[in-house]
Design an enzyme around this catalytic site. Sequence first.
Site, short mmCIF file in Angstrom:
data_model
loop_
_atom_site.label_atom_id
_atom_site.label_comp_id
_atom_site.label_asym_id
_atom_site.label_seq_id
_atom_site.Cartn_x
_atom_site.Cartn_y
_atom_site.Cartn_z
N CYS A 46 -4.11 -4.83 -11.70
CA CYS A 46 -4.37 -5.66 -12.90
C CYS A 46 -4.29 -4.83 -14.17
O CYS A 46 -4.37 -3.62 -14.15
CB CYS A 46 -5.78 -6.26 -12.80
N ARG A 71 2.92 -2.76 -14.59
CA ARG A 71 1.92 -2.46 -13.55
C ARG A 71 2.00 -3.44 -12.40
O ARG A 71 1.42 -3.21 -11.34
CB ARG A 71 0.51 -2.49 -14.16
N TRP A 81 -3.17 -8.90 -10.50
CA TRP A 81 -2.42 -8.60 -9.26
C TRP A 81 -3.38 -9.00 -8.16
O TRP A 81 -4.40 -8.35 -7.94
CB TRP A 81 -2.10 -7.11 -9.23
N ASN A 87 -10.55 -5.46 -13.44
CA ASN A 87 -9.54 -4.81 -12.60
C ASN A 87 -10.33 -4.06 -11.52
O ASN A 87 -11.24 -3.31 -11.83
CB ASN A 87 -8.71 -3.83 -13.43
N GLY A 88 -10.02 -4.30 -10.26
CA GLY A 88 -10.73 -3.60 -9.19
C GLY A 88 -11.12 -4.59 -8.09
O GLY A 88 -10.62 -5.71 -8.04
N GLU A 102 12.22 9.72 0.64
CA GLU A 102 12.16 9.18 -0.73
C GLU A 102 13.35 8.28 -1.01
O GLU A 102 13.20 7.21 -1.62
CB GLU A 102 12.10 10.32 -1.73
N LYS A 118 12.94 4.42 -2.17
CA LYS A 118 13.55 3.90 -3.41
C LYS A 118 14.31 2.62 -3.12
O LYS A 118 14.18 1.62 -3.82
CB LYS A 118 14.48 4.94 -4.03
N GLU A 124 11.89 -0.36 -1.92
CA GLU A 124 10.87 -0.88 -2.84
C GLU A 124 11.46 -1.65 -4.02
O GLU A 124 10.77 -2.44 -4.64
CB GLU A 124 9.94 0.22 -3.33
N HIS A 167 15.96 10.76 19.14
CA HIS A 167 14.77 10.40 19.94
C HIS A 167 14.35 8.96 19.67
O HIS A 167 13.18 8.64 19.69
CB HIS A 167 13.63 11.37 19.61
N LYS A 200 2.36 -0.13 -10.42
CA LYS A 200 2.73 1.24 -10.82
C LYS A 200 1.68 2.25 -10.34
O LYS A 200 2.03 3.36 -9.98
CB LYS A 200 2.83 1.33 -12.35
C1 AGP Z 1 6.97 5.24 -5.77
O1 AGP Z 1 8.21 4.75 -6.29
C2 AGP Z 1 5.87 4.22 -5.84
N1 AGP Z 1 5.74 3.72 -7.14
C3 AGP Z 1 4.59 4.71 -5.19
O2 AGP Z 1 4.88 5.13 -3.87
C4 AGP Z 1 3.84 5.85 -5.91
O3 AGP Z 1 4.55 7.07 -5.75
C5 AGP Z 1 2.47 5.99 -5.23
O4 AGP Z 1 1.77 4.79 -5.42
C6 AGP Z 1 1.64 7.16 -5.77
O5 AGP Z 1 1.38 6.96 -7.13
P1 AGP Z 1 0.74 8.19 -7.97
O6 AGP Z 1 1.76 9.29 -7.97
O7 AGP Z 1 0.49 7.63 -9.34
O8 AGP Z 1 -0.52 8.61 -7.28
#
Ligand code: AGP
Length: 609
Positions: A2, A27, A74, A100-101, A482, A486, A489, A505, A604
């Site tokens: 949020c 976010r 969110w 938020n939380g 990674e 990418k 996501e 394996h 984010k």
């Molecule tokens: C990566 O593209 C994502 N946005 C996510 O995996 C992110 O790296 C992860 O949530 C960790 O975030 P941070 O580095 O702010 O702790």
Amino acid sequence: MCGIIGYIGSKEAVPILLDGLKKLEYRGYDSAGIAVLKDSKIQIKKCKGKIVKLENLLEKATPKGNIGLGHTRWATHGKPNNLNAHPHNGCNSEVVVVHNGIIENYMPLRERLISEGHNFISETDTEVLPHLIESNYQNDLTLAVKKSIKEIEGSYAIGVISTHDPEKLVVSRCGSPLIIGIGEGEMFLASDIPALLSYTNRVIFLEEREIATITKDGAEIINSEGKILQKEVVNIDWDEEMTEKSGYKHFMLKEIFQETMVIRNNLEGRINLSTKALELDNLSLPLDKITEIERISILACGSSYYTALAGKYIFEELTGIPIEVDYSSEFRYRKILLGKKDLTILISQSGETADTIAALRACREAGSYILALTNVRGSTISREADSVMYIKAGPEIGVATTKAFICQLMCLYILSLYFAQVREALDSSEINKIISELIKIPQMVEIILLREPEIIKLSEEFLSFHNFLYLGRGINYPIALEGALKLKEISYIHAEGYPAGEMKHGPIALLDKTFPTVVIAPRDRVYTKVINNIKEVKARDTLVLAIATEGDKEIINIVDRVFYIPKTSDILYPILSVIPLQLFAYHIADRLGCDVDKPRNLAKSVTVE
Ligand code: AGP
């Protein structure tokens, strides 16, 4: 996750609230709303969907007033719909809250409040807050909030306005960030810095369980015991332009094209480009935490975890120190076996990831020294770690991390070289050789970025597939992970990263002509092994795209497509090999019409467990 915005001053609140909410869109959210107080009346306007829908709702009747709150939700408890959107009010509109939380004990509180005659209309945990504050209110809004937050368990960042105290915003946080912006005769509140930069660079970072009473002339901040605190005003050295797209279609693409600049930012002030000497004295890491430690743990989540995994290879190669790497979310529930002889490195771009914050606190309790690699000054992790190395990426708005990933790798290289120098794990000529290669990386990145048209062409060839396998060996295995993350996501295409040697394996069973494979195959010491893996994969008819070293003529006869990256030393290939994978994912997702900067279901920074 949020987003919260607040304003109190002499201007109309609604335009400022909407502008701030738009700056927090990255976010991730599924509904939005605002509340404005005027003449002892609070108007709430909120709806499911994007902010543009809220704007349409407001066009019909824009609430007037100079104090207000805004929120992007969110969903955690309760589906995304109009009723569950924030702000929430109590039995009448005398107390209104944004949050938020997660309030973990909201059900018993809700039942108790219902038994006291309160009526609830939403499915959210948040709605207990305005009712709780109402029930605790006795002529002082701050005290009512202070009393109420003592009754809740879980994480919160809250903003409260009330007709009882029409000249005040009362805010508090525990586990979710809140920043107060200082203006001239006006004050601002936000969950994140970018939402404030249009109005001020002067901010106060609220800390755990602190409560701020904000009027248009300033803020009085108390701790949970009611003691008035003198808080530092921080000048943020980011400007608004940095949080704009500057002509790029998406923030993610802009941030990829900033990678040359941010790599240079990380070399600056840390490596003397003419003498190639390391200059890390301002790291404030006690020497004995470098010379005496016998083990380093690196903890992180998501992409940051993948940089941690690469960090293992980098640190062990350059310093000889055994490195343990773990997901923060796994580590925090394991038996913690750290002690004073341990150094823990926490990697977090946002500095607000709930699991990594929890892991930090567990490590501190165990006695380990904590070094944070983070991007955001004033973030929880930056404030609670013993030392901080800022990754200097500038604001990263795209949910999918790109430039911050590169900066985290840069910091790990520089840190490892520094440790190797202090512990004399490498002699000066070896250190000098690696540094000579490292300072060439920015121009190599520029070469890769100039080849974007090749990636665009590749993305058009591959975008119709529904599954991908990404393979890498050694230090490039984390980059395979990674690259897969990418793609999945932002394009929602299934992609799996795997160690190339492990493919036999199990995963090889998946492969056929509908299941392409992306292989990171630079000319390094495991190249021959990777070529063998590629041949095994090719024998299953799958399409293979290789990320290979410029000048490698052998690989082109084995795979279907090649993207070349400049030659560098083995240990530095991750910085170069990840960039084509970032662009590949971006262009596939963009062509598929995905919301690249705000992928569905993602935030984010994950500030809830
Ligand atoms: C990566 O593209 C994502 N946005 C996510 O995996 C992110 O790296 C992860 O949530 C960790 O975030 P941070 O580095 O702010 O702790």
